[in-house]
Design a protein around this motif. Structure first.
Motif, PDB file in Angstrom:
ATOM      1  N   GLY A 123       0.823  -1.212   0.000  1.00 48.43           N
ATOM      2  CA  GLY A 123       0.000   0.000   0.000  1.00 48.43           C
ATOM      3  C   GLY A 123       0.851   1.254   0.000  1.00 48.43           C
ATOM      4  O   GLY A 123       0.543   2.236  -0.679  1.00 48.43           O
ATOM      5  N   ARG A 124       1.943   1.230   0.756  1.00 48.92           N
ATOM      6  CA  ARG A 124       2.864   2.362   0.782  1.00 48.92           C
ATOM      7  C   ARG A 124       3.477   2.582  -0.605  1.00 48.92           C
ATOM      8  O   ARG A 124       3.675   3.705  -1.045  1.00 48.92           O
ATOM      9  N   GLY A 125       3.757   1.462  -1.295  1.00 51.84           N
ATOM     10  CA  GLY A 125       4.277   1.571  -2.660  1.00 51.84           C
ATOM     11  C   GLY A 125       3.277   2.219  -3.601  1.00 51.84           C
ATOM     12  O   GLY A 125       3.646   3.018  -4.470  1.00 51.84           O
ATOM     13  N   ILE A 126       1.995   1.888  -3.438  1.00 53.72           N
ATOM     14  CA  ILE A 126       0.958   2.504  -4.273  1.00 53.72           C
ATOM     15  C   ILE A 126       0.871   4.003  -3.985  1.00 53.72           C
ATOM     16  O   ILE A 126       0.777   4.819  -4.903  1.00 53.72           O
ATOM     17  N   VAL A 127       0.914   4.376  -2.710  1.00 45.97           N
ATOM     18  CA  VAL A 127       0.903   5.795  -2.364  1.00 45.97           C
ATOM     19  C   VAL A 127       2.089   6.497  -3.009  1.00 45.97           C
ATOM     20  O   VAL A 127       1.955   7.586  -3.597  1.00 45.97           O
ATOM     21  N   ALA A 128       3.266   5.883  -2.921  1.00 42.45           N
ATOM     22  CA  ALA A 128       4.469   6.481  -3.494  1.00 42.45           C
ATOM     23  C   ALA A 128       4.349   6.625  -5.005  1.00 42.45           C
ATOM     24  O   ALA A 128       4.710   7.665  -5.580  1.00 42.45           O
ATOM     25  N   TYR A 129       3.833   5.591  -5.656  1.00 42.40           N
ATOM     26  CA  TYR A 129       3.652   5.636  -7.117  1.00 42.40           C
ATOM     27  C   TYR A 129       2.706   6.761  -7.512  1.00 42.40           C
ATOM     28  O   TYR A 129       3.002   7.564  -8.410  1.00 42.40           O
ATOM     29  N   LEU A 130       1.569   6.842  -6.829  1.00 37.46           N
ATOM     30  CA  LEU A 130       0.591   7.880  -7.153  1.00 37.46           C
ATOM     31  C   LEU A 130       1.134   9.278  -6.848  1.00 37.46           C
ATOM     32  O   LEU A 130       0.893  10.231  -7.599  1.00 37.46           O
ATOM     33  N   ALA A 131       1.874   9.403  -5.742  1.00 37.41           N
ATOM     34  CA  ALA A 131       2.448  10.706  -5.383  1.00 37.41           C
ATOM     35  C   ALA A 131       3.436  11.171  -6.454  1.00 37.41           C
ATOM     36  O   ALA A 131       3.513  12.360  -6.786  1.00 37.41           O
ATOM     37  N   LYS A 132       4.162  10.224  -7.004  1.00 37.40           N
ATOM     38  CA  LYS A 132       5.163  10.551  -8.023  1.00 37.40           C
ATOM     39  C   LYS A 132       4.514  10.956  -9.342  1.00 37.40           C
ATOM     40  O   LYS A 132       4.876  11.967  -9.949  1.00 37.40           O
ATOM     41  N   VAL A 133       3.535  10.154  -9.819  1.00 36.55           N
ATOM     42  CA  VAL A 133       2.979  10.411 -11.145  1.00 36.55           C
ATOM     43  C   VAL A 133       1.904  11.493 -11.144  1.00 36.55           C
ATOM     44  O   VAL A 133       1.711  12.187 -12.150  1.00 36.55           O
TER      45      VAL A 133
END
Length: 319
Positions: free
Chosen positions: A253-263
């Motif tokens: 879930g943290r990875g998804i947050v990071a991905y969305l924050a980046k893109v």
């Protein structure tokens, strides 16, 4: 002079050129070339675009891509990042594999489609690595004769312009390509207008009137808000994203947050890492896992795209 934002609209045709950083080779053997085609095939399955031509040369690449709903930047980011990660891991390298920002020329399809298919597929002949375009298998040329791999090339639009009978159309296509064999570098294909167009003034005027928003919008969404929305969409307690204990559900879930924050909002790995009290390397690895899942799992890709749309709805753009 500042670079103009790239223009996106369904049906836009781009001649894309990217080179190795400091002119270094990006393909060192046949395994590298095949791996790149795997990534290219994966991107076609995920993002749904048309590919009319490509040429994989030792230190640079050409593509002729017609996009649909997904902007070119999303496609190229996934393709180049995925391959660069593979290359660096295989050869123990670090840093950038490709040279800066790739060049993407928005082309008048009616005028330049056939010319650019020929020009790109003759790249190995111009580079003197093959005497005939058929002698170099790392382009899309052979696909027009029914010999290509992975169904990468969308040959129908091109072949229809040479006739309805496939055998006759292939003969005419081959003749058309051979007529360009003696022609060297064509500067006209790189002499763009307004930094991005290949076409006459009437084409440019039409695009300027009809174009949609630039593809590089970045939205003003806080990391906390992205985390909360991700927690809600996944049905996972948000506290797990911040927990210092090992938890697979929380880590992904943290990875998804990071991905969305980046893109979506352009956050850096350092900023995301500080938010979660993790190192930038750890955040980068988490994003890679999400991107790997996106490539393998179409249902996950659809779900994540839905989350992205929900998050940007009604949000203010930063730029």
């Amino acid at each position: 002079m500042a670079r103009k934002p790239r223009i996106h609209f369904p049906g836009a045709l781009y001649h894309v050129i990217t080179r190795g950083n400091r002119r270094q080779g990006v393909f060192l053997d046949e395994k590298d070339l095949r791996q790149f085609l795997t990534y290219l095939s994966d991107c076609k399955n995920r993002f749904s675009f048309r590919l009319y031509a490509y040429a994989l040369m030792q230190n640079h690449l050409h593509f002729l891509i017609e996009v649909e709903e997904i902007p070119l930047s999303r496609i190229m980011q996934s393709l180049l990042f995925g391959y660069a990660r593979y290359f660096n891991r295989r050869y123990g390298e670090v840093g950038h594999l490709f040279q800066g920002r790739y060049k993407a020329i928005l082309c008048d399809k009616d005028v330049y489609l056939l010319e650019l298919v020929r020009y790109i597929h003759l790249s190995p002949v111009r580079a003197k690595v093959a005497r005939r375009p058929e002698g170099y298998v790392w382009t899309g040329h052979l696909s027009y004769f029914g010999k290509g791999e992975r169904d990468l090339i969308d040959e129908g639009v091109v072949m229809n312009q040479f006739g309805s009978n496939i055998s006759f159309a292939r003969q005419r296509y081959q003749q058309f390509v051979w007529e360009g064999v003696s022609t060297g570098h064509e500067e006209k294909y790189y002499q763009v207008k307004d930094q991005r167009y290949l076409g006459e003034e009437s084409f440019i005027d039409r695009i300027e009137m009809e174009k949609e928003e630039p593809e590089s919008w970045v939205y003003d969404i806080s990391l906390g808000a992205i985390s909360q929305e991700t927690s809600r969409a996944m049905g996972v307690n948000e506290a797990k994203f911040y927990s210092v204990t090992r938890n697979r559900e929380g880590g992904f879930g943290r990875g998804i947050v990071a991905y969305l924050a980046k893109v979506l909002s352009g956050y850096t790995l350092k900023e995301i890492g500080e938010h979660f009290r993790r190192s930038p390397v750890t955040i980068g690895e988490a994003i890679m896992r999400v991107e790997d899942r996106l490539r393998r799992d179409k249902s996950f890709a659809r779900a994540l795209n839905g989350m992205r749309k929900d998050m940007v709805e009604g949000r203010k753009r930063k730029y």
